[in-house]
Design an enzyme around this catalytic site. Structure first.
Site: not given
Length: 712
Positions: A84, A220, A647
């Site tokens: 992402h 991810d 992230s």
């Protein structure tokens, strides 16, 4: 002497703190010499974590694209980050014919790696504390402008002193609401290329349904490579650039983990507000975030309507939609968590303790009324803050306003040039137009403008809002946009070829955009004195709060600077509304690949797995990546303290070896940006063994694995 005493108190209080709370500057770890962390399982020395003169852990961690974290995993410039985090770049490199978002992408040789336009990564070279230098020039009797001018001058001087004539980027930031100051020296590399990514079906598995939830089964990650010039220095993209050689690349652990194992995360957390008052939290969850949630949901609905009709639009708006959806769920989750967990009541108890201290004779003059002042500040800015939330979503999603303002200003300048000036400026103008209109869906943007302005008119108090927006006919704004110079790339280019300054000035969309921006400036001026008072009161409150609790460690709020957080592998209490795919509570610290397959639903955009993936799982060829307990790991839980910006951050064991990539928090503790819940706040990460298996087995890109150092 007083400062030394406070520093010693701070150090001693840190030693008593549980290892899972706090986002710490790396120099604070060095200051403590690693004493407490070694008890919890850290094997690295402070010098091995942060060093200016020698290779250290910090040299493997980069800020990725300004809003995420990544880590170097090979001496050839290879890095891992989240899928992402790379999503916008992957989308920008995708077309309906070469849809890397849907199909995935793997470069089988370096010449196939795709330059990610506009993407850069930032390495931290060093940092230092300049609090005394700046604070010695400040006092609480100064006006806001006087204080700002002194701070700005010092920031500029520090930047000049440390940039080495532009070789480095120097950033000076305030901490503890303006009570301390540190500077950071960075080196930015601007040639970054996509190397590999799993398809959306793996990288976004679970979609919005599973976002912020546990258990997760999301692969991810994405893979990029950083390039430099022949001398190893940062350079713009050029075919002749070579892979950069990082000072440190993370070794990768295949050993796995068990509950209680030490973990640490190093990254660039974005923003927290752990020192926010009860008044600020109440404003946030009753007014500000509900406005954000409503406006972002409307923007999502408009985008989805057109994305479902057209594959090109789906690709072009995928990154924007994902970002809006992520924050939409985060903000609503924060509201729910604050209400459920009694966060405001807890803050009020803390504030009562502070107030008792503040009213002592020796403290009252400075701190006695500061909480009441903050409460008064919020009552004055409440409606303005609501306006800001609706306005921010309008500006973010209704692109016609920003296009008219930015491109319009450029075209206005272009029209004012003589013929020679126009000829010189024309390539820049055309490039800007190409960039702005490249992936624009005109009908979507017309409806977005109508919808977002209409919502603004319904929800914002007219006394604090943009009079330009209130005067507009929201039902016909799309018609205004479609008749504008800025309606399409063709209409903008037609102006470039036939420039007329008067047409720009008369353009209704351009006039509206400029008036709206002017309204925003006037609104800022109107509240300038209140904002100045609020900043001062917030600074004094935090100064007093720290002094009132000398045995409590006050780590600084996150502000996109490199931080280290420590914790351990842990479980999360089960919920009746979640599918655990057969995981027993004692094993509820990981998910495995069979659970991922159990969620598979044919035709479901969020839960349909590629047939190739299903075939590979059926073969059970997991090789060296299978856990010693027999399962193929996908995601895992730890109690590290993270937030947005983390992230892609590496989850490391006590020896600095990569265990996985952090990618999410959990809905039970979405109030985490304002209060850390020791029982509920967790970090959800993708297991690095799943990353490597996907690269080698699913992507057939085993040549990338050969670059890495695997610890078996």
């Amino acid at each position: 002497m007083k400062r030394i005493f406070l520093l010693l108190t701070f150090m001693l209080s840190f030693l008593q703190l549980k290892a899972d709370e706090g986002m710490w500057l790396l120099t604070m770890i060095k200051r403590l010499n690693g004493v407490d962390l070694q008890k919890h399982g850290l094997k690295l020395t402070a010098e091995e974590i942060y060093s200016v003169n020698n290779s250290s852990l910090k040299d493997a961690i980069v800020q990725f694209g300004g809003g995420c974290t990544a880590e170097m995993v090979s001496k050839e410039g290879l890095l891992f980050t989240n899928h992402h985090c790379g999503y916008g770049n992957i989308a920008a490199l995708s077309t309906p014919e070469k849809d890397h978002l849907t199909n995935g992408f793997w470069a089988m040789k370096r010449s196939e790696e795709l330059p990610a336009k506009g993407l850069s990564v930032r390495f931290m070279v060093r940092m230092d504390d300049v609090s005394k230098r700046i604070n010695d020039k400040l006092n609480n009797n100064m006006s806001g402008d006087e204080r700002k001018n002194i701070i700005d001058a010092e920031f500029k001087a520090i930047q000049t002193e440390n940039s080495e004539n532009g070789k480095y980027t120097v950033v000076v930031k305030s901490f503890y609401n303006g009570n301390e100051f540190y500077y950071f020296v960075y080196q930015d590399f601007k040639d970054v290329r996509l190397v590999g990514t799993p398809p959306n079906a793996l990288g976004k598995y679970g979609g919005d349904t599973d976002n912020w939830e546990w258990p997760r089964h999301t692969v991810d990650f994405s893979v990029f490579r950083v390039y430099a010039d022949a001398n190893g220095n940062p350079a713009e993209y050029a075919p002749g650039n070579v892979p950069m050689k990082p000072k440190h690349a993370l070794p990768i652990s295949l050993r796995g983990y068990k509950p209680g194992d030490f973990t640490m995360i190093v990254g660039f957390p974005g923003t927290t507000n752990r020192f926010l008052s009860s008044f600020g939290i109440e404003q946030m969850v009753t007014k500000d975030y509900p406005a954000w949630v409503e406006a972002s949901k409307m923007a999502m609905d408009v985008m989805k309507k057109y994305m479902d009709k057209d594959q090109a639009t789906k690709i072009n708006y995928a990154s924007q939609y994902a970002s809006v959806a992520n924050y939409w769920k985060n903000r609503q989750g924060t509201i729910d968590a604050v209400n459920k967990n009694g966060t405001i009541a807890d803050k009020k108890k803390l504030e009562q303790t502070f107030q008792n201290w503040a009213l002592l004779p020796e403290n009252e003059a400075m701190y006695g009324s500061v909480l009441q002042e903050i409460k008064s500040n919020y009552s004055q800015i409440s409606d303005r803050n609501v306006e800001r939330n609706y306005s921010s979503q309008l500006q973010r999603n209704a692109k016609y306003i920003s296009i008219a303002y930015q491109v319009g200003s450029l075209l206005k300048s272009y029209a004012d040039q003589d013929e020679a000036g126009k000829a010189a400026m024309k390539p820049k103008v055309i490039a800007a137009i190409d960039r702005v209109y490249e992936k624009l869906n005109v009908k979507l943007e017309g409806e977005m403008l109508n919808s977002m302005v209409n919502l603004y008119q319904q929800r914002v108090n007219k006394n604090v809002g943009s009079q330009t927006l209130f005067a507009a006919d929201a039902k016909t704004l799309s018609n205004v946009a479609f008749s504008s110079i800025f309606a399409t790339k063709e209409s903008a280019m037609n102006f470039v070829n036939n420039p007329d300054r008067l047409k720009i000035d008369a353009d209704p969309l351009f006039k509206m955009a400029n008036s709206f921006v002017e309204d925003q400036k006037l609104g800022g001026d109107k509240f300038a004195k209140i904002d100045e008072a609020f900043a001062k009161n917030s600074r004094i409150f935090l100064d007093g709060l720290r002094k009132s609790q000398p045995n409590t460690a006050f780590y600084p709020d996150a502000n996109s600077t490199m931080r280290l957080t420590t914790g351990s592998i842990t479980t999360l209490p089960e919920r009746s509304d979640r599918n655990y795919a057969g995981i027993k509570q004692k094993d509820n610290y990981y998910t495995e690949i069979n659970g991922m397959v159990a969620k598979h639903k044919v035709g479901d955009e969020e839960f349909e797995l590629p047939q190739r993936f299903l075939d590979l799982v059926k073969k059970k060829d997991f090789g060296q990546y299978k856990d010693k307990k027999g399962f193929m790991p996908v995601n895992f839980l730890s109690n590290n303290d993270i937030t947005g910006g983390n992230s892609g951050s590496p989850v490391l064991d006590g020896e600095g070896r990569l265990l996985g990539l952090a990618f999410d928090g959990n809905s039970e503790a979405l109030s985490g940006d304002i209060i850390f819940d020791k029982k509920l706040q967790k970090t959800i990460s993708v297991d690095v063994r799943m990353v490597l298996w996907t690269i080698e087995k699913y992507g057939n890109a085993g040549h990338l694995i050969s670059e890495m150092t695997l610890v078996k």
